[in-house]
Structure formats: structure tokens, C-alpha cells
Write a protein that holds these residues in place. Structure first.
Motif, mmCIF file in Angstrom:
data_model
loop_
_atom_site.group_PDB
_atom_site.id
_atom_site.type_symbol
_atom_site.label_atom_id
_atom_site.label_comp_id
_atom_site.label_asym_id
_atom_site.label_seq_id
_atom_site.Cartn_x
_atom_site.Cartn_y
_atom_site.Cartn_z
ATOM 1 N N LYS A 79 -8.962 -14.197 -45.797
ATOM 2 C CA LYS A 79 -9.216 -13.067 -46.688
ATOM 3 C C LYS A 79 -10.690 -12.683 -46.755
ATOM 4 O O LYS A 79 -11.030 -11.500 -46.768
ATOM 5 N N SER A 80 -11.574 -13.662 -46.774
ATOM 6 C CA SER A 80 -13.004 -13.334 -46.803
ATOM 7 C C SER A 80 -13.518 -12.994 -45.405
ATOM 8 O O SER A 80 -14.449 -12.202 -45.258
ATOM 9 N N ARG A 81 -12.903 -13.564 -44.372
ATOM 10 C CA ARG A 81 -13.368 -13.351 -43.000
ATOM 11 C C ARG A 81 -13.167 -11.910 -42.517
ATOM 12 O O ARG A 81 -13.953 -11.421 -41.723
ATOM 13 N N VAL A 82 -12.107 -11.250 -42.965
ATOM 14 C CA VAL A 82 -11.841 -9.894 -42.467
ATOM 15 C C VAL A 82 -12.909 -8.901 -42.906
ATOM 16 O O VAL A 82 -12.987 -7.800 -42.368
ATOM 17 N N ASN A 83 -13.749 -9.285 -43.849
ATOM 18 C CA ASN A 83 -14.836 -8.404 -44.292
ATOM 19 C C ASN A 83 -16.082 -8.498 -43.419
ATOM 20 O O ASN A 83 -16.976 -7.670 -43.525
ATOM 21 N N TYR A 84 -16.152 -9.524 -42.571
ATOM 22 C CA TYR A 84 -17.312 -9.704 -41.703
ATOM 23 C C TYR A 84 -17.144 -8.891 -40.423
ATOM 24 O O TYR A 84 -16.143 -9.027 -39.723
ATOM 25 N N HIS A 90 -9.254 -8.978 -28.474
ATOM 26 C CA HIS A 90 -8.046 -9.686 -28.047
ATOM 27 C C HIS A 90 -6.807 -8.877 -28.406
ATOM 28 O O HIS A 90 -6.755 -8.244 -29.450
ATOM 29 N N GLU A 91 -5.816 -8.930 -27.512
ATOM 30 C CA GLU A 91 -4.558 -8.222 -27.769
ATOM 31 C C GLU A 91 -3.668 -8.991 -28.738
ATOM 32 O O GLU A 91 -2.955 -8.410 -29.540
ATOM 33 N N ILE A 92 -3.692 -10.315 -28.641
ATOM 34 C CA ILE A 92 -2.884 -11.163 -29.508
ATOM 35 C C ILE A 92 -3.799 -12.191 -30.150
ATOM 36 O O ILE A 92 -4.630 -12.801 -29.477
ATOM 37 N N VAL A 93 -3.666 -12.378 -31.469
ATOM 38 C CA VAL A 93 -4.450 -13.375 -32.185
ATOM 39 C C VAL A 93 -3.515 -14.303 -32.943
ATOM 40 O O VAL A 93 -2.550 -13.865 -33.569
ATOM 41 N N CYS A 94 -3.778 -15.589 -32.832
ATOM 42 C CA CYS A 94 -3.024 -16.607 -33.551
ATOM 43 C C CYS A 94 -4.024 -17.324 -34.448
ATOM 44 O O CYS A 94 -4.946 -17.958 -33.953
ATOM 45 N N LEU A 95 -3.832 -17.186 -35.748
ATOM 46 C CA LEU A 95 -4.790 -17.725 -36.703
ATOM 47 C C LEU A 95 -4.141 -18.830 -37.518
ATOM 48 O O LEU A 95 -3.064 -18.637 -38.092
ATOM 49 N N VAL A 108 -1.904 -9.384 -47.947
ATOM 50 C CA VAL A 108 -1.757 -8.394 -46.883
ATOM 51 C C VAL A 108 -3.041 -8.389 -46.071
ATOM 52 O O VAL A 108 -4.136 -8.300 -46.629
ATOM 53 N N ILE A 109 -2.911 -8.510 -44.771
ATOM 54 C CA ILE A 109 -4.059 -8.454 -43.873
ATOM 55 C C ILE A 109 -4.014 -7.097 -43.182
ATOM 56 O O ILE A 109 -3.035 -6.759 -42.534
ATOM 57 N N ASN A 110 -5.072 -6.336 -43.339
ATOM 58 C CA ASN A 110 -5.092 -4.991 -42.788
ATOM 59 C C ASN A 110 -6.318 -4.816 -41.897
ATOM 60 O O ASN A 110 -7.433 -4.680 -42.384
ATOM 61 N N LEU A 111 -6.078 -4.860 -40.606
ATOM 62 C CA LEU A 111 -7.108 -4.532 -39.630
ATOM 63 C C LEU A 111 -6.563 -3.375 -38.797
ATOM 64 O O LEU A 111 -5.480 -3.499 -38.212
ATOM 65 N N PRO A 112 -7.263 -2.274 -38.718
ATOM 66 C CA PRO A 112 -6.763 -1.109 -37.995
ATOM 67 C C PRO A 112 -6.421 -1.438 -36.541
ATOM 68 O O PRO A 112 -7.163 -2.128 -35.859
ATOM 69 N N LYS A 163 -14.300 -9.167 -37.183
ATOM 70 C CA LYS A 163 -13.516 -8.015 -36.718
ATOM 71 C C LYS A 163 -13.741 -7.772 -35.225
ATOM 72 O O LYS A 163 -12.810 -7.452 -34.493
ATOM 73 N N ASP A 164 -14.990 -7.945 -34.763
ATOM 74 C CA ASP A 164 -15.290 -7.757 -33.338
ATOM 75 C C ASP A 164 -14.574 -8.802 -32.473
ATOM 76 O O ASP A 164 -14.048 -8.485 -31.407
#
Length: 172
Positions: free
Chosen positions: A35-40, A50-55, A65-69, A44-45
Motif C-alpha cells: 500500500k505504501s510502495r505504490v506511491n513511490y 514487466h508484463e506480469i508481476v507476482c508480489l 484495492v491496488i490501482n496502477l494504470p 511504479k517504474d
């Protein structure tokens, strides 16, 4: 589990930049809370390359909810009665243009079935080994013990075969 489906023998992945080739870039990352990482911007870069991400260790729950365009995300939270804080959880994300080629499969129920059958098989093998040991070393004249050993080992074999069939049927 993530299943990538292709319509032919070769998998041609549509890319934004056609000169980039047809490699599929996949990222696996222990993000220790997303949740805090998506703001950095740096995070995001990394994701965007990557086409597929496994976190893993995303520390999310059912309402997050995770929202990355440009991405679609599927979450699986860690379950357990002892969990009082957010911990664990995994997220699989993929670029929206791959949506028709990716199928997320819920693995919880078949995995529990395979695990239960494997435990039953282990118990049966142990019982069969004990019966066989008793028959060979202590009660050599007892025919019922021999029948019990054969039946428990046969039951264990059937459980292992059934578990293997369930496991392989889910991975096709």
C-alpha cells in the motif's frame, strides 16, 4: 496459480513497443507491504517494466484495492484463525492487454483435497508397515495381520493415485 493461454504452439505476446521483441517480462518481488510502495515513482517504474508481476508479503486484506494504470490485479490473502494483523498475502498483476490470455485459478480447494489424501496415504503406509513388521518379526502365523497389511498399503496407493490425478487435472 496463473495460467497463460496461447492460441497456437508459439506464444506471441502483444507489446506496447513492438520493437522490444516478444519476451515476456515477469517480476517476483517480496514487497513487505504494497500500500505504501505504490506511491513511490521508483516502485511504479519497476512494475511498469514487466508484463506480469507476482508480489509476496503484500499485507493486504479483502477490502484493499491496488490501482496502477494499465494493470489488473488479483489478490489472495493469507488465511488463518491466529491472524490479528495484516501479514502475508500475495498479488498477481498483469498488463491489461494480456487479460484475454491469462486465467487465475483458485487453488485452495483442490490443494486441500490433495493434502488430505496425502496425509491419509501416509497414515495407511505407516499402518501397513507396522502390520508387515509385526507379521515378519512377531506374529508369523497370523493371517489377519497379513491381510490388514495388504489392505492398508493398497488403500495408501489408491489415495496417492487419486491425489496425483486431482493435482494433475488442476494443472492442465
Amino acid at each position: 496459480m496463473l495460467r497463460l493461454q496461447a492460441s497456437s504452439d508459439t506464444c506471441s505476446i502483444p507489446r506496447k513497443n513492438s520493437s522490444a521483441g516478444s519476451d515476456l517480462n515477469i517480476l517476483c518481488l517480496n514487497c513487505c507491504g504494497i500500500k505504501s510502495r505504490v506511491n513511490y515513482p521508483e516502485f511504479k517504474d519497476i512494475i511498469d517494466n514487466h508484463e506480469i508481476v507476482c508480489l509476496a508479503e503484500t499485507k493486504t486484506d479483502d477490502i484493499d484495492v491496488i490501482n496502477l494504470p494499465g494493470y489488473e490485479f488479483k489478490m489472495k490473502k493469507k488465511t488463518g484463525k491466529k491472524l490479528k494483523t495484516r501479514s502475508g498475502s500475495i498479488i498477481v498483476g498483469y498488463k491489461e492487454h494480456l487479460k484475454t490470455m491469462i486465467e487465475i485459478i483458485d487453488t485452495e480447494y483442490w490443494f486441500r483435497s490433495c493434502r488430505a489424501l496425502s496425509i491419509i496415504a501416509l497414515i495407511c503406509f505407516l499402518a501397513g508397515a507396522i502390520c508387515t513388521g509385526l507379521k515378519v518379526f512377531a506374529l508369523k502365523e497370523n493371517k489377519a495381520l497379513l491381510i490388514a497389511a495388504i489392505c492398508t498399503i493398497l488403500t495408501a496407493s489408491i489415495c496417492i493415485l487419486t491425489s496425483d490425478i486431482l493435482f494433475n487435472a488442476e494443472h492442465r
